[in-house]
Design a protein around this motif. Structure first.
Motif, mmCIF file in Angstrom:
data_model
loop_
_atom_site.group_PDB
_atom_site.id
_atom_site.type_symbol
_atom_site.label_atom_id
_atom_site.label_comp_id
_atom_site.label_asym_id
_atom_site.label_seq_id
_atom_site.Cartn_x
_atom_site.Cartn_y
_atom_site.Cartn_z
ATOM 1 N N TYR A 123 0.843 -1.660 -0.013
ATOM 2 C CA TYR A 123 -0.244 0.630 0.561
ATOM 3 C C TYR A 123 1.333 1.032 -0.191
ATOM 4 O O TYR A 123 2.370 0.900 0.444
ATOM 5 C CB TYR A 123 -0.532 0.312 1.399
ATOM 6 C CG TYR A 123 -1.940 -1.546 1.184
ATOM 7 C CD1 TYR A 123 -2.970 -1.445 0.786
ATOM 8 C CD2 TYR A 123 -1.433 -2.131 2.496
ATOM 9 C CE1 TYR A 123 -3.689 -2.367 0.707
ATOM 10 C CE2 TYR A 123 -2.179 -3.196 2.293
ATOM 11 C CZ TYR A 123 -3.275 -2.918 1.246
ATOM 12 O OH TYR A 123 -3.912 -4.396 1.732
ATOM 13 N N ASP A 124 0.460 2.004 -0.588
ATOM 14 C CA ASP A 124 1.687 3.782 -0.604
ATOM 15 C C ASP A 124 1.179 4.639 1.112
ATOM 16 O O ASP A 124 -0.264 3.836 2.254
ATOM 17 C CB ASP A 124 0.736 4.475 -1.772
ATOM 18 C CG ASP A 124 -0.752 4.784 -1.503
ATOM 19 O OD1 ASP A 124 -1.431 4.640 -0.573
ATOM 20 O OD2 ASP A 124 -0.943 5.499 -2.406
ATOM 21 N N LYS A 125 1.447 4.938 2.121
ATOM 22 C CA LYS A 125 1.843 5.276 2.813
ATOM 23 C C LYS A 125 0.226 5.773 3.306
ATOM 24 O O LYS A 125 0.177 5.041 4.779
ATOM 25 C CB LYS A 125 2.158 6.601 3.366
ATOM 26 C CG LYS A 125 3.707 6.269 4.915
ATOM 27 C CD LYS A 125 4.591 7.514 4.445
ATOM 28 C CE LYS A 125 4.630 7.381 5.970
ATOM 29 N NZ LYS A 125 5.822 8.087 6.249
ATOM 30 N N GLU A 126 -0.413 6.077 3.029
ATOM 31 C CA GLU A 126 -1.333 6.688 3.573
ATOM 32 C C GLU A 126 -2.384 5.636 3.757
ATOM 33 O O GLU A 126 -2.563 5.935 5.035
ATOM 34 C CB GLU A 126 -2.490 7.375 2.399
ATOM 35 C CG GLU A 126 -3.099 8.314 2.920
ATOM 36 C CD GLU A 126 -3.701 9.116 1.937
ATOM 37 O OE1 GLU A 126 -3.055 10.263 1.163
ATOM 38 O OE2 GLU A 126 -4.122 8.739 0.956
ATOM 39 N N LEU A 127 -2.275 4.684 3.262
ATOM 40 C CA LEU A 127 -3.228 3.516 3.231
ATOM 41 C C LEU A 127 -2.814 2.403 4.623
ATOM 42 O O LEU A 127 -3.804 1.180 4.377
ATOM 43 C CB LEU A 127 -3.838 2.927 2.512
ATOM 44 C CG LEU A 127 -4.777 3.128 1.090
ATOM 45 C CD1 LEU A 127 -4.868 2.458 -0.399
ATOM 46 C CD2 LEU A 127 -6.231 3.874 1.438
ATOM 47 N N GLN A 128 -1.326 2.484 4.720
ATOM 48 C CA GLN A 128 -0.710 1.214 5.476
ATOM 49 C C GLN A 128 -1.731 1.239 6.774
ATOM 50 O O GLN A 128 -2.167 2.439 7.630
ATOM 51 C CB GLN A 128 0.698 2.045 5.429
ATOM 52 C CG GLN A 128 1.392 1.562 4.632
ATOM 53 C CD GLN A 128 3.217 1.453 5.293
ATOM 54 O OE1 GLN A 128 3.305 2.063 6.272
ATOM 55 N NE2 GLN A 128 3.396 2.308 3.777
#
Lengths: 497, 497
Positions: free
Chosen positions: A253-258
């Protein structure tokens, strides 16, 4: 599987001799190839008593270079071994890459003789099967050739062999009371073996059933089996490996969704020096007392410390152990694996270091290196570190099932605080040794580590072996939280036991 | 795993809209690729009540071509479904290649709600975990993309959502007593979910935890997850497959060393016509009676018939069923799989045909085709048929655990007898249809079949679902042995129940 065996199979002497010679040459050659290709090999011999495990092993090793193998006779656990999870003694006896280990009865003892003698409960039995399958799967995934031989004779043949041994004083001692009891209750013991074979006949570690009434026949079949499996392994090792196996599912995931845990930590938490000193005194006293009680109750304690460089692991461990009886704990610093360790499964060196009952091992850095530094630096494949979450959960589960308290601490600081501490170390002649170029390089990979750590914390924090995120910008606060957590966990465990 | 979730995650409307559009386009494209590449996909939604499973599924399918997916709302088992092993209703709902099946709550219901409500025992719970892992593993090995989404909200958020639903009459019905009970005992239900996540978070079917407090955040994370996994599957499907996986161990023996069961069969066994008729009458009467009792006690019966061509399967089945109530049994002839069946896992069509409680299914040829004809003709890979022994054992184990009697018959004749029967069929106008060129071709592969059958009999005969080798040169003897075996097994089962 057993009921269908034709135990009348035989081989005449001449055929035997001719074939054996050929097979011995082949096996010798394969042993050398395994050594070159660094393939580790485990050969487990199981089967009914007096089916000839010992003499078959003696036949098998005729073909082997003695510098490349060892034979482990697996008896009842020693008093020392009983103080560890039951697989511990096998983990520590796994061969290094390129070597062969042969087991005269094996990790299956647990679900056979110990079960027959009612030394384990039904619940433990289920756990034992899970542990055995996980053990074999982990080793197999790691490249181990696992060969499992089961020698069959029937009740009558077994009795005949016992009687023959009992005839002479020189051999009578070899027949134990347990042997005779299992012969009498053959059907019952057979059913236990049958269940064991079914539950553990997997594609990664299948059983080979060998008709053992005729010794020559059995020898040739065993040689053939070992050769077949090693040859397949050698061939596979020579083939290029597929990048990603079909069945492994990737998630990124990109950071936001982690799922982020670290970002949630409130790093403003702190204590005054006064509060710290007061708490420290009280907690250290409690820990000393609890450590003693753990020893008396034979409860092992496993503490793992991970965290950012300069996160304060050392300081926390120091305060934790300051008042503990040094005979009852070991601090195990984990560096890069050495030559010998690199030739084993990555968990092997940690199994070796696990505490026995009543003792504590405090790991300064842990097996979680697999899913952090090894993942980020590419020291293992993506498949390997993805598999590791479950492998690690399985290992910790084995420890907990054997009665241990397991806690993992993540010492969290922010990037600015790390820089401050790095600079401070650089300036302080006494602390300069603590800071290396590598630390600065790791710092550049902060975001990658953050991603890996978040995934690790989620996938491997379990109620029975939880991760505790320690807000570490303030050292006082961090140390007290570590000590308090240990006190709470030990008190809870002692209360329950 | 759950305790570490940061449930405050949010996404603003603008970011959401922008990303969703992009993701929907990607997902649509991937669905088409999966269809072309014949990748089947299962997406299971689990999570806390009111976490938004339904509305997230509604969001997800926006991007999908409605001709290519179906949504299954999994509720409490119907009365009909309760008459099968608990996974039966999911086996029969697995998607065919190239299609997507979405489950609004799934096969995990068994170990979550049913466990919470104490509808299953501890022993069943252990079996259920084993069955679930075997189910996912088999499907994954067969090429299925398995996506498991777990939606998290905390107790407070859940209560808030329930209260909102309860405010209006139009929505209050959606909140059940069970929902409120699980909210009250949230910690207990959380622990059950935590254990479930741990035990089933495997490399072949990992869980994705989704923070679901904010619906927009959850939607984007779900889309991203599904896209990631499908993309990895698509990429993997395009890569050439490795011939033999590293972990699969091959074993091949020359004939002499094989564990041989067939050669042990005493084909001289026979009965006179008189003995046959007398026995037949008695046994058929018994079977009729036992069949009735099985129906009353709701015990299912699974009989599999395999054997050489012209081995006498048809004749035995005819005598077996002659006096049985036709409403209580089905004879299921197994031919080559048809178009639709070929698009599913090889076990799917047999799961479909399994009897419900109290009924009997008699399979004329069975799932064992996988390790006989498919093995020999190369219709599946070596890896696939080697894996099949365990898959078949697992399936039969599920049936037995659900209360079924399972017996497999192998009708054995020798090569000469087969030739005699082929010639006889050729000469007899009424039987000519029974003999085809293929039968003669198969006959040429007698030795290969013998090897495959011997291995099959050993690896898949278990005390609870045994293989019975029927000496078949004499048809009278063979038929009586089949009937007698069924009578004995049913009597034993009824006695025990």
């Amino acid at each position: 599987m057993l009921e269908k065996m034709d135990l009348t199979k035989k081989m005449d002497k001449e055929t035997y001799k001719e074939r054996l010679e050929e097979l011995q040459a082949q096996l010798g050659e394969l042993q050398r190839e395994c050594k070159t290709l660094e393939i580790p090999v485990m050969i487990a011999f199981e089967g009914f008593d007096a089916a000839g495990k010992g003499s078959q092993i003696a036949e098998l090793i005729q073909a082997l270079d003695p510098r490349g193998f060892e034979v482990h006779a697996v008896k009842q656990e020693t008093e020392n071994e009983r103080m560890y999870p039951f697989l511990w003694r096998f983990w520590t006896k796994t061969p290094e890459n390129g070597r062969i280990a042969i087991y005269d009865s094996s990790w299956y003892r647990r679900v056979l003789i110990e079960r027959f003698e009612k030394l384990i409960t039904n619940e433990q039995l289920g756990d034992a099967y899970d542990s055995i399958c996980a053990f074999e799967r982990q080793l197999s995934d790691g490249g181990m050739a696992i060969i499992k031989i089961f020698l069959c004779v029937d009740q009558k043949e077994q009795r005949k062999r016992f009687d023959k041994l009992l005839e002479s004083k020189d051999t009578a001692w070899r027949v134990t009371k347990g042997d005779l009891e299992r012969n009498e209750k053959f059907a019952k013991y057979l059913a236990i073996n049958e269940e064991m074979l079914q539950k553990t006949d997997t594609d990664y570690a299948p059983w080979t059933l060998v008709e053992a009434t005729d010794r020559r026949f059995a020898t040739i079949k065993i040689y053939t089996t070992v050769i077949q499996i090693l040859r397949a392994k050698v061939e596979a090792a020579k083939r290029p490996k597929p990048e990603v196996p079909q069945s492994t599912v990737k998630q990124e995931y990109d950071k936001e969704l982690q799922s982020s845990i670290l970002s949630k930590a409130d790093l403003s938490k702190s204590l005054t020096e006064e509060e710290y000193k007061k708490n420290l005194k009280v907690l250290q006293k409690k820990i000393k007392k609890l450590h003693g009680e753990m020893y008396l109750k034979r409860i092992p304690l496993v503490l793992g410390f991970e965290g950012w460089d300069a996160g304060g692991k050392g300081g926390a461990i120091k305060r934790l152990t300051q008042k503990m009886d040094p005979r009852g704990y070991v601090v195990h610093p984990t560096a890069s694996p050495n030559d010998i360790e690199r030739k084993h499964h990555y968990l092997w060196r940690f199994w070796e270091a696990m505490p026995k009952n009543g003792h504590a091992t405090i790991f300064d850095r842990t097996w979680y290196g697999r899913v952090m530094v090894e993942r980020i630096e590419g020291f293992c494949t993506k498949e390997e570190w993805q598999r590791a979450y479950k492998e690690i959960n399985d290992m910790e589960n084995d420890l907990v099932n054997a009665g241990a308290v397991v806690i993992k601490f993540w010492l969290q600081i922010d990037k600015d605080e790390q820089e401050r501490r790095f600079e401070e170390r650089k300036m302080n002649p006494e602390k300069q040794w603590k800071i290396t170029d590598e630390d600065w390089r790791n710092r550049e990979k902060w975001d990658q580590y953050e991603e890996a750590v978040d995934e690790m914390l989620i996938r491997t924090s379990t109620p029975k072996s939880p991760w505790v995120v320690v807000e570490g910008n303030d050292k006082y606060y961090a140390r007290i939280k570590v000590l308090q957590t240990v006190v709470d966990a030990l008190e809870a465990k002692l209360k329950e036991s």
